[in-house]
Design an enzyme around this catalytic site. Structure first.
Site, mmCIF file in Angstrom:
data_model
loop_
_atom_site.group_PDB
_atom_site.id
_atom_site.type_symbol
_atom_site.label_atom_id
_atom_site.label_comp_id
_atom_site.label_asym_id
_atom_site.label_seq_id
_atom_site.Cartn_x
_atom_site.Cartn_y
_atom_site.Cartn_z
ATOM 1 N N HIS A 241 0.831 -1.205 0.000
ATOM 2 C CA HIS A 241 0.000 0.000 0.000
ATOM 3 C C HIS A 241 0.862 1.250 0.000
ATOM 4 O O HIS A 241 2.047 1.203 0.324
ATOM 5 C CB HIS A 241 -0.973 0.044 1.189
ATOM 6 C CG HIS A 241 -0.326 0.025 2.539
ATOM 7 N ND1 HIS A 241 -0.003 -1.141 3.191
ATOM 8 C CD2 HIS A 241 0.045 1.030 3.376
ATOM 9 C CE1 HIS A 241 0.537 -0.852 4.374
ATOM 10 N NE2 HIS A 241 0.588 0.466 4.507
ATOM 11 N N GLU B 61 7.734 1.091 5.028
ATOM 12 C CA GLU B 61 7.231 0.016 5.888
ATOM 13 C C GLU B 61 7.498 -1.309 5.178
ATOM 14 O O GLU B 61 7.254 -1.432 3.976
ATOM 15 C CB GLU B 61 5.715 0.202 6.099
ATOM 16 C CG GLU B 61 5.070 -0.858 6.979
ATOM 17 C CD GLU B 61 3.567 -0.608 7.189
ATOM 18 O OE1 GLU B 61 2.950 0.125 6.403
ATOM 19 O OE2 GLU B 61 3.026 -1.176 8.166
ATOM 20 N N HIS C 130 3.870 7.073 3.912
ATOM 21 C CA HIS C 130 4.819 5.970 3.733
ATOM 22 C C HIS C 130 4.382 5.062 2.601
ATOM 23 O O HIS C 130 3.242 5.129 2.149
ATOM 24 C CB HIS C 130 5.007 5.163 5.028
ATOM 25 C CG HIS C 130 3.802 4.433 5.535
ATOM 26 N ND1 HIS C 130 2.900 4.974 6.417
ATOM 27 C CD2 HIS C 130 3.337 3.183 5.286
ATOM 28 C CE1 HIS C 130 1.954 4.095 6.704
ATOM 29 N NE2 HIS C 130 2.187 2.986 6.023
HETATM 30 CO CO CO Z 1 1.181 1.141 6.359
#
Ligand code: CO
Length: 134
Positions: A7, A130, A79
């Site tokens: 994502h 991440e 992020h």
């Molecule tokens: Co995330």
């Protein structure tokens, strides 16, 4: 090492307006808001054929994205999340290269109930990264 883009997370000051933008202007498929008190955010998921966009809005006074929104009051990319097969192997590989892993270096259970780690944005072209064990 990195696999699929899981994502892209965008911090937004107005979750309803952001949802309308992604649903009505861009024609995306959006979820209802999902409060995640353990992570200090409310999330709207935008499901795309190949990945997701997560619209993040602060939840609670100690939300980890509040400072980001103070610096970026109109919102912004917070992020990107890449999938890895083995989070501990990924961590060790990052440390071996000198990249900084945030926190105590132990994976935490992330927003999708899977182990995650965050990498220092200064080591990744100004982008918070991440890693999520797929
Ligand atoms: Co995330």
């Amino acid at each position: 090492m990195i696999g699929k883009l899981n994502h892209v997370a965008i911090a937004v000051p107005d979750l309803e307006a952001a949802t309308r933008l992604y649903r009505d202007t861009l024609g995306g498929t959006v979820s209802a808001p999902v409060p995640q008190p353990a992570h200090g955010v409310t999330v709207v998921f935008v499901t795309l054929p190949n990945t997701k966009i997560e619209l993040l809005h602060p939840l609670g006074e100690s939300s980890p994205i509040r400072g980001f929104l103070d610096k970026n009051p109109t919102g912004g990319v917070h992020h990107v999340c890449f999938e890895v097969e083995d989070i501990l192997a990924a961590r060790d590989q990052m440390k071996a290269t000198g990249a900084r892993v945030l926190g105590d270096g132990q994976p935490k259970i992330g927003a999708h109930d899977k182990p995650v780690l965050f990498l220092h944005p200064k080591d990744f072209l100004g982008t918070l990264v991440e890693l999520e064990q797929a």
